[in-house]
Design an enzyme around this catalytic site. Sequence first.
Site, PDB file in Angstrom:
ATOM      1  N   ASN A 109      -5.479   7.699   7.175  1.00 16.03           N
ATOM      2  CA  ASN A 109      -5.441   7.196   5.881  1.00 16.03           C
ATOM      3  C   ASN A 109      -6.802   6.411   5.812  1.00 16.03           C
ATOM      4  O   ASN A 109      -7.485   5.906   6.847  1.00 16.03           O
ATOM      5  CB  ASN A 109      -4.411   6.160   5.656  1.00 16.03           C
ATOM      6  CG  ASN A 109      -4.112   5.867   4.171  1.00 16.03           C
ATOM      7  OD1 ASN A 109      -5.207   5.268   3.697  1.00 16.03           O
ATOM      8  ND2 ASN A 109      -3.079   6.203   3.380  1.00 16.03           N
ATOM      9  N   TYR A 161       0.842  -1.124   0.172  1.00 17.06           N
ATOM     10  CA  TYR A 161      -0.068  -0.047  -0.053  1.00 17.06           C
ATOM     11  C   TYR A 161       0.834   1.138  -0.061  1.00 17.06           C
ATOM     12  O   TYR A 161       2.067   1.220  -0.408  1.00 17.06           O
ATOM     13  CB  TYR A 161      -0.868  -0.179   1.169  1.00 17.06           C
ATOM     14  CG  TYR A 161      -2.028   0.855   1.270  1.00 17.06           C
ATOM     15  CD1 TYR A 161      -3.040   0.866   0.375  1.00 17.06           C
ATOM     16  CD2 TYR A 161      -2.335   1.551   2.594  1.00 17.06           C
ATOM     17  CE1 TYR A 161      -4.096   1.718   0.416  1.00 17.06           C
ATOM     18  CE2 TYR A 161      -3.245   2.508   2.643  1.00 17.06           C
ATOM     19  CZ  TYR A 161      -4.268   2.658   1.672  1.00 17.06           C
ATOM     20  OH  TYR A 161      -5.100   3.392   1.707  1.00 17.06           O
ATOM     21  N   ASP A 190     -11.954   8.329  -2.036  1.00 17.94           N
ATOM     22  CA  ASP A 190     -10.971   9.497  -1.800  1.00 17.94           C
ATOM     23  C   ASP A 190     -12.056  10.776  -1.251  1.00 17.94           C
ATOM     24  O   ASP A 190     -11.556  11.574  -0.408  1.00 17.94           O
ATOM     25  CB  ASP A 190     -10.528   9.885  -3.263  1.00 17.94           C
ATOM     26  CG  ASP A 190      -9.424   8.931  -3.576  1.00 17.94           C
ATOM     27  OD1 ASP A 190      -8.445   8.668  -2.970  1.00 17.94           O
ATOM     28  OD2 ASP A 190      -9.495   8.374  -4.839  1.00 17.94           O
TER      29      ASP A 190
HETATM   30  N1  LIG Z   1      -4.565  10.200   3.510  1.00 20.57           N
HETATM   31  C1  LIG Z   1      -5.503   9.828   3.050  1.00 20.57           C
HETATM   32  O1  LIG Z   1      -6.283   8.729   3.215  1.00 20.57           O
HETATM   33  C2  LIG Z   1      -5.756  10.534   1.447  1.00 20.57           C
HETATM   34  C3  LIG Z   1      -4.858  11.215   0.930  1.00 20.57           C
HETATM   35  N2  LIG Z   1      -5.032  11.679  -0.507  1.00 20.57           N
HETATM   36  C4  LIG Z   1      -3.990  12.403  -0.928  1.00 20.57           C
HETATM   37  O2  LIG Z   1      -4.553  13.737  -1.176  1.00 20.57           O
HETATM   38  C5  LIG Z   1      -3.836  14.466  -2.180  1.00 20.57           C
HETATM   39  C6  LIG Z   1      -4.967  15.135  -3.130  1.00 20.57           C
HETATM   40  O3  LIG Z   1      -5.875  14.312  -3.559  1.00 20.57           O
HETATM   41  P1  LIG Z   1      -7.059  14.887  -4.416  1.00 20.57           P
HETATM   42  O4  LIG Z   1      -7.998  15.902  -3.539  1.00 20.57           O
HETATM   43  O5  LIG Z   1      -7.745  13.669  -4.921  1.00 20.57           O
HETATM   44  O6  LIG Z   1      -6.285  15.532  -5.709  1.00 20.57           O
HETATM   45  P2  LIG Z   1      -6.792  16.822  -6.337  1.00 20.57           P
HETATM   46  O7  LIG Z   1      -6.070  16.775  -7.574  1.00 20.57           O
HETATM   47  O8  LIG Z   1      -8.269  16.532  -6.623  1.00 20.57           O
HETATM   48  O9  LIG Z   1      -6.667  18.054  -5.422  1.00 20.57           O
HETATM   49  C7  LIG Z   1      -5.441  18.617  -5.299  1.00 20.57           C
HETATM   50  C8  LIG Z   1      -5.707  20.006  -4.869  1.00 20.57           C
HETATM   51  O10 LIG Z   1      -4.608  20.438  -4.274  1.00 20.57           O
HETATM   52  C9  LIG Z   1      -4.475  21.951  -4.667  1.00 20.57           C
HETATM   53  N3  LIG Z   1      -3.159  22.360  -4.838  1.00 20.57           N
HETATM   54  C10 LIG Z   1      -2.114  22.039  -5.552  1.00 20.57           C
HETATM   55  N4  LIG Z   1      -1.264  22.652  -5.504  1.00 20.57           N
HETATM   56  C11 LIG Z   1      -1.308  23.586  -4.257  1.00 20.57           C
HETATM   57  C12 LIG Z   1      -0.486  24.263  -3.608  1.00 20.57           C
HETATM   58  N5  LIG Z   1       0.720  24.578  -3.660  1.00 20.57           N
HETATM   59  N6  LIG Z   1      -1.220  24.878  -2.559  1.00 20.57           N
HETATM   60  C13 LIG Z   1      -2.460  24.589  -2.027  1.00 20.57           C
HETATM   61  N7  LIG Z   1      -3.077  23.674  -2.614  1.00 20.57           N
HETATM   62  C14 LIG Z   1      -2.595  23.021  -3.709  1.00 20.57           C
HETATM   63  C15 LIG Z   1      -5.169  21.894  -6.199  1.00 20.57           C
HETATM   64  O11 LIG Z   1      -5.618  23.191  -6.408  1.00 20.57           O
HETATM   65  C16 LIG Z   1      -6.280  20.973  -5.712  1.00 20.57           C
HETATM   66  O12 LIG Z   1      -7.231  21.679  -5.213  1.00 20.57           O
HETATM   67  C17 LIG Z   1      -3.022  13.118  -2.957  1.00 20.57           C
HETATM   68  O13 LIG Z   1      -1.636  13.579  -2.587  1.00 20.57           O
HETATM   69  C18 LIG Z   1      -3.767  11.971  -2.288  1.00 20.57           C
HETATM   70  O14 LIG Z   1      -2.726  10.991  -2.081  1.00 20.57           O
HETATM   71  C19 LIG Z   1      -6.267  11.466  -1.074  1.00 20.57           C
HETATM   72  C20 LIG Z   1      -7.216  10.635  -0.480  1.00 20.57           C
HETATM   73  C21 LIG Z   1      -6.908   9.903   0.799  1.00 20.57           C
HETATM   74  C1  LIG Z   2      -4.898   6.925   0.435  1.00 21.10           C
HETATM   75  C2  LIG Z   2      -5.558   7.283  -0.784  1.00 21.10           C
HETATM   76  O1  LIG Z   2      -6.673   6.601  -1.007  1.00 21.10           O
HETATM   77  C3  LIG Z   2      -4.838   8.141  -1.847  1.00 21.10           C
HETATM   78  O2  LIG Z   2      -3.863   8.864  -1.244  1.00 21.10           O
HETATM   79  O3  LIG Z   2      -5.451   8.528  -2.863  1.00 21.10           O
HETATM   80 MG   LIG Z   3      -7.188   7.209  -3.238  1.00 19.63          MG
END
Ligand SMILES: NC(=O)C1=CN([C@@H]2O[C@H](COP(=O)(O)OP(=O)(O)OC[C@H]3O[C@@H](n4cnc5c(N)ncnc54)[C@H](O)[C@@H]3O)[C@@H](O)[C@H]2O)C=CC1
Ligand SMILES: CC(=O)C(=O)O
Ligand SMILES: [Mg+2]
Length: 618
Positions: A505, A142, A308
């Site tokens: 997560n 993962y 997500d």
């Molecule tokens: N810990 C967890 O369980 C999860 C973590 N994530 C992580 O969250 C991250 C984002 O995922 P999503 O929202 O689906 O991506 P996304 O691509 O839909 O959104 C990213 C956002 O970040 C913003 N962004 C980009 N550069 C930036 C900056 N310099 N300053 C402020 N904002 C900025 C963009 O404008 C956009 O609004 C990924 O790295 C993903 O791995 C996602 C889902 C679950």
């Molecule tokens: C953990 C997860 O779903 C992501 O980073 O997109």
């Molecule tokens: Mg994901």
Amino acid sequence: MWRISRSVASNLRQTRHFSAAIPGPCIVHKRGADILHDPWFNKDTGFPLTERDRLGLRGLLPPRIISFEQQYERFSETESVFLWLELQVESYRSLEKNTRGQPENVVSLAKWRILNRLHDRNETLYYRVLMDNIKDFAPIIYTPTVGLVCQNYGGLFRRPRGMYFSAKDKGEMMSMIYNWPSQQVDMIVVTDGSRILGLGDLGVQGIGIPIGKLDMYIAAAGMNPQRVLPVMLDIGTNNQNLLEDRLYLGVRQPRLEGEEYISIVDEFMEAVSTRWPKAIVQFEDFQMKWAFETLQRYRKKFCMFNDDIQGTAGVALAGLLGAVRAQGRPLSDFVKQKIVVVGAGSAGIGVLSMAKQAVSRMTGDNEVTGNNPFWLLDKDGLVTKARNNIELSAAPFARGFGPGEIEGLGEGASLLEVVKKVKPHVLLGLSGVGGIFTEEVLKAMQESDSVRPAIFSMSNPTTNAECTAADAFKYAGENIVFASGSPFGNVNLGNGKVGHVNQANNMYLFPGIGLGTLLSGAHYISDGMLQAAAECLASYMTDEEINKGILFPSISSIRHITTEVGAAVVREAVVEELAEGHGDIGTKELMHMSEEEMKEYVARSMWYPLYHPLVHEK
Ligand SMILES: NC(=O)C1=CN([C@@H]2O[C@H](COP(=O)(O)OP(=O)(O)OC[C@H]3O[C@@H](n4cnc5c(N)ncnc54)[C@H](O)[C@@H]3O)[C@@H](O)[C@H]2O)C=CC1
Ligand SMILES: CC(=O)C(=O)O
Ligand SMILES: [Mg+2]
């Protein structure tokens, strides 16, 4: 409301004992070498003599019979020999010794290859090894290593896992779905590879994510590995490097858009629901526009959710509530927390939507018209109502003007300005941008209005985390609570003090959401079921743990927490009259189960890896 008993732990042990006592027979339609080459039936040297005779295996294996437990030990500790590059390594453990000093990525990929080879040879042993060592192996199968695997998928590809539906398969999916060999599928994880963790568009190489998520389903929720299906919807890629790579394994064309795109996903969903009407489909790592669009389009029509958006939201909400408790305040004070969310994508907006719902429930104010406690930033800085072409999904969280607003914080204000002026209780990153919680930003968090500021650096994989755990404690102060999306080790603060690192997560929720939904037999996943899952996770930690800054359980107890979450989801489905039951357990039986009985039922329903006697049938 926030305390749930853990007596189910002993039930889990009983379940294991129960399964171990009488592994039922398993029908196999193959004989001889075909069985040895089928990782589902293969027991390697574990076939007893009677089976070797019955199944035509005599002479095809060395004579010594090695028990399952001995094989397990052999894999983990002593004998297996793996050749990797020029490295002669004796086992997974000795690999750790022999690769000391090698770059971390190299070692992680070597570990992944060892595990993957075991999976391709003997699934029963693989899942046993994974379950029993989940803390060590989750970072390999993962996040973070799965990200590296996706990036290097072309070179790592050996045996295919899962199904691939491409833009070229339009009109064929209904028949293609019947190519999958299992009669029954309970859980599907699908991606289009367009936003793989924080690594961007990886096209067909994103298949590693559904595979990794489903391995977590098997380890955490005891989903039966024969009933899960990882899926890649290869609708093209906009990644120029991949388009130019002549060895790229996916369709070398730009991503389809608009009607062309959605018609492919529609066709896939129709095909799935025709063959397996009860299967649950988890959407994973779709770029934001399609993540929201598909969720809205399918959520009432099919049994599906977007991990997500919805899974992450529940985990983050549990963490936010934990952060309130860590300050020694009652949960009702959640409405007074100032929360800065960095990243207005599917994950960030999902978190804010769920947090807003929680505030509305607590205040009885549906629109959260009073003090708006949320600040949202994206790549262009603070999102306000002055933003041109504001994303529809971000609009409800845009800051306005006038009373309740902080002077001097205008459209596009930088993260540092926002943190300095707002003095938030929580700084939560879901931006996918590594290191944007800089030293200055973290130092500004020392002025937070919270006695115990929370810093959640939730982006994955590790390189994309907004800050490291060590930097968070170093610059924001030792009294913070910290969580990251990918694992970091606890931080030594000196003088015997430890900065606890939590892993925030969605893995703590999606397995329970999937399993609970499956057992409930609900035909869609309601907001109430998702909320029940989040509340269950939030209430899982004791006050003593929370005081130490421990907001989430250890991954070692993921099967236990999944049991609780799963049971909470089924109970809510029963309350909402959505539960139609599963297998022999119908609505009536579910309705009459006590809380404890429900947990036992969920635990009992989990698959556990054991060698079953094989019975041959032509
Ligand atoms: N810990 C967890 O369980 C999860 C973590 N994530 C992580 O969250 C991250 C984002 O995922 P999503 O929202 O689906 O991506 P996304 O691509 O839909 O959104 C990213 C956002 O970040 C913003 N962004 C980009 N550069 C930036 C900056 N310099 N300053 C402020 N904002 C900025 C963009 O404008 C956009 O609004 C990924 O790295 C993903 O791995 C996602 C889902 C679950
Ligand atoms: C953990 C997860 O779903 C992501 O980073 O997109
Ligand atoms: Mg994901």
